[in-house]
Design a protein around this motif. Structure first.
Motif, short mmCIF file in Angstrom:
data_model
loop_
_atom_site.label_atom_id
_atom_site.label_comp_id
_atom_site.label_asym_id
_atom_site.label_seq_id
_atom_site.Cartn_x
_atom_site.Cartn_y
_atom_site.Cartn_z
N PRO A 1 -6.89 -8.57 10.78
CA PRO A 1 -7.50 -7.43 10.08
C PRO A 1 -7.70 -6.24 11.03
O PRO A 1 -7.99 -6.40 12.22
CB PRO A 1 -8.84 -7.99 9.60
N TYR A 2 -7.55 -5.04 10.45
CA TYR A 2 -7.66 -3.82 11.25
C TYR A 2 -8.55 -2.83 10.50
O TYR A 2 -8.25 -2.43 9.38
CB TYR A 2 -6.28 -3.22 11.48
N HIS A 3 -9.66 -2.47 11.11
CA HIS A 3 -10.62 -1.53 10.53
C HIS A 3 -10.37 -0.17 11.16
O HIS A 3 -10.68 0.05 12.34
CB HIS A 3 -12.05 -2.01 10.80
N SER A 4 -9.79 0.75 10.40
CA SER A 4 -9.36 2.02 10.97
C SER A 4 -10.44 3.09 10.86
O SER A 4 -11.39 2.97 10.08
CB SER A 4 -8.08 2.50 10.26
N ARG A 5 -10.27 4.15 11.61
CA ARG A 5 -11.18 5.29 11.51
C ARG A 5 -10.95 6.06 10.21
O ARG A 5 -11.90 6.61 9.64
CB ARG A 5 -10.98 6.22 12.70
#
Length: 456
Positions: free
Chosen positions: A15-19
């Protein structure tokens, strides 16, 4: 205020939590979730990781798909139970809750059947593996045309996510760009697939803005893209891309006995809230279409206006501003057609900032009227006269054509026409989609090819 659901991108490294995030709202405008949008470099690295990954054996893929289907349909995924997921999708997309429940069960079932379903597309004379004894004397082996498959998904119905599961079953690594209208279904499905045995480098979710979207297609071997006429025009000449455009599904009604087919017509127009490419948008009647149109309008007018989460809801709901824009588009394109239902407008506001899109029925005076090609995201149908002298030209460019006729010669011409992708005969609604019947041809026909192998 309730805490927002965080929908991370699902890359090859987890999982990748982006700005950069997109707020997903429900019908009233209240925020429900935040969707992480990934930048171009993230897309490039993820697609490269898919290309370098190895595919697991067929029996492992089939078993993992079956597990994922059960988890998706009945389990708790990313902390969200199936019932909560269904309510969220209904409130965000405006899809009636009964449709969402049916789609949830359908996705679970189709995941379990995905590998077996691909067998329908394989040529009878081909085998799956070069090690098969038949290749000793020479045989056709069914092989992938590539390794990485990209999907630009639609958000009109959760069921669009059943089709790309076949690519996973066939050994492709799959990258899905979700619709920002309804990203919950692909996020839940891909999470379930990963929890059921598919590696993070086998199936990914890449939410992006429009500027980066084409990078996903460029870096894949093959792609499937959903959208309107502009999508067909953009990708129609690209042999690597399978466009999934408007369906413009139709019914042809010949003979005098239309009363006994009324239920099939009404159901074909209104099933799934009228939002699917397999919903009927035009009915061609041999003779006078007015009595048929009026009878259909009477049935459709009786459907109640309800919030989408109500068990009795049939019709789709949109934010009021969006619903009014759809209504304006419809009324701007009437152009002399005769209104039977909905001629004064189709939006029934619910008082909470949302509006029900009520059915619309119009008559046109000739079979080649341009309105018969209009497809909208609610039950909207155009009735046109048709005679055998008109031939099949008005019926062309159709995803599904239900032909209620006993004219074998006419059926021959309909089946032979390449622009009519499916022909259903008799009282078969246009929305019927058994897993073993091709939708717009078998996806395996696009993904696979035969290769000659001779072992001596």
């Amino acid at each position: 205020m309730e805490e927002l659901i965080l929908l991370d991108a699902l890359g090859a490294g987890g999982p990748y939590h982006s700005r950069s995030r997109q707020t997903i709202t429900e019908l009233t405008g209240a925020p429900v979730a935040e969707l992480s949008l990934v930048p171009r470099l993230f897309v490039q690295r993820t697609m490269a990781a898919l290309r370098e990954a190895r595919t697991s054996p067929p029996h492992d893929r089939a078993a993992a798909l079956a597990r994922a289907g059960r988890l998706f349909a009945t389990g708790t995924v990313n902390g969200i139970a199936a019932e909560e997921y269904q309510h969220i999708v209904s409130r965000v997309s405006g899809m009636p809750i009964t449709v969402v429940r049916s789609a949830t069960a359908g996705i679970g079932r189709r995941a379990g059947e995905a590998y077996r379903t691909t067998r329908h597309a394989r040529p009878q004379g081909a085998v799956d593996d070069w090690r098969d004894p038949l290749t000793c004397d020479g045989h056709a082996v069914w092989t992938r045309r590539g390794d990485v498959f990209a999907v630009h998904a639609a958000g009109n119905h959760p069921g669009v996510h059943t089709l790309w599961l076949e690519a996973l079953a066939l050994g492709y690594r799959v990258a899905v760009r979700p619709s920002r209208r309804e990203p919950f279904t692909p996020h839940r499905l891909i999470t379930a697939l990963r929890e059921s045995g598919f590696g993070e480098d086998q199936v990914v979710l890449l939410p992006t803005d429009y500027a980066v979207a084409d990078d996903i297609i460029r870096d894949a071997d093959l792609a499937m893209v959903y959208g309107g006429e502009e999508v067909v025009n953009k990708y129609g000449n690209d042999v690597r891309v399978l466009p999934q455009g408007p369906g413009r599904s139709k019914i042809l009604l010949t003979g005098d006995d239309w009363e006994s087919h009324l239920g099939t017509i009404v159901d074909s127009v209104s099933a799934f809230g009228g939002t699917a490419c397999v919903n009927t948008t035009a009915v061609f009647v041999e003779g006078d279409p007015a009595p048929v149109a009026e009878a259909v309008a009477e049935r459709l007018a009786a459907i109640p206006s309800l919030p989408p989460e109500d068990d009795g809801a049939v019709l789709p709901v949109q934010p009021a501003e969006d619903a009014r824009a759809i209504e304006k588009y419809l009324l701007d394109h009437v152009d002399g057609a005769t209104p039977v239902l909905g001629g004064d407008g189709v939006v029934d506001e619910l008082g909470d900032g949302s509006g029900v899109l009520r059915p619309a029925v119009f008559r046109v005076d000739r079979p080649d009227a341009p309105q018969t090609g209009i497809e909208l995201s609610f039950p909207c149908v155009w009735f046109a006269p048709w005679s055998r002298a008109d031939g099949i030209e008005p019926l062309r460019n159709t995803l599904v054509l239900t032909a209620i006729t006993e004219d074998d010669g006419l059926i021959d011409r309909l089946v032979e026409d390449p622009s009519i992708r499916n022909v259903y005969l008799g009282d078969t609604p246009t929305y019927r989609m058994p897993a073993w019947v091709p939708h717009d041809a078998y996806l395996g026909e696009f993904l696979m090819r035969t290769k000659g192998v001779i072992r001596t």
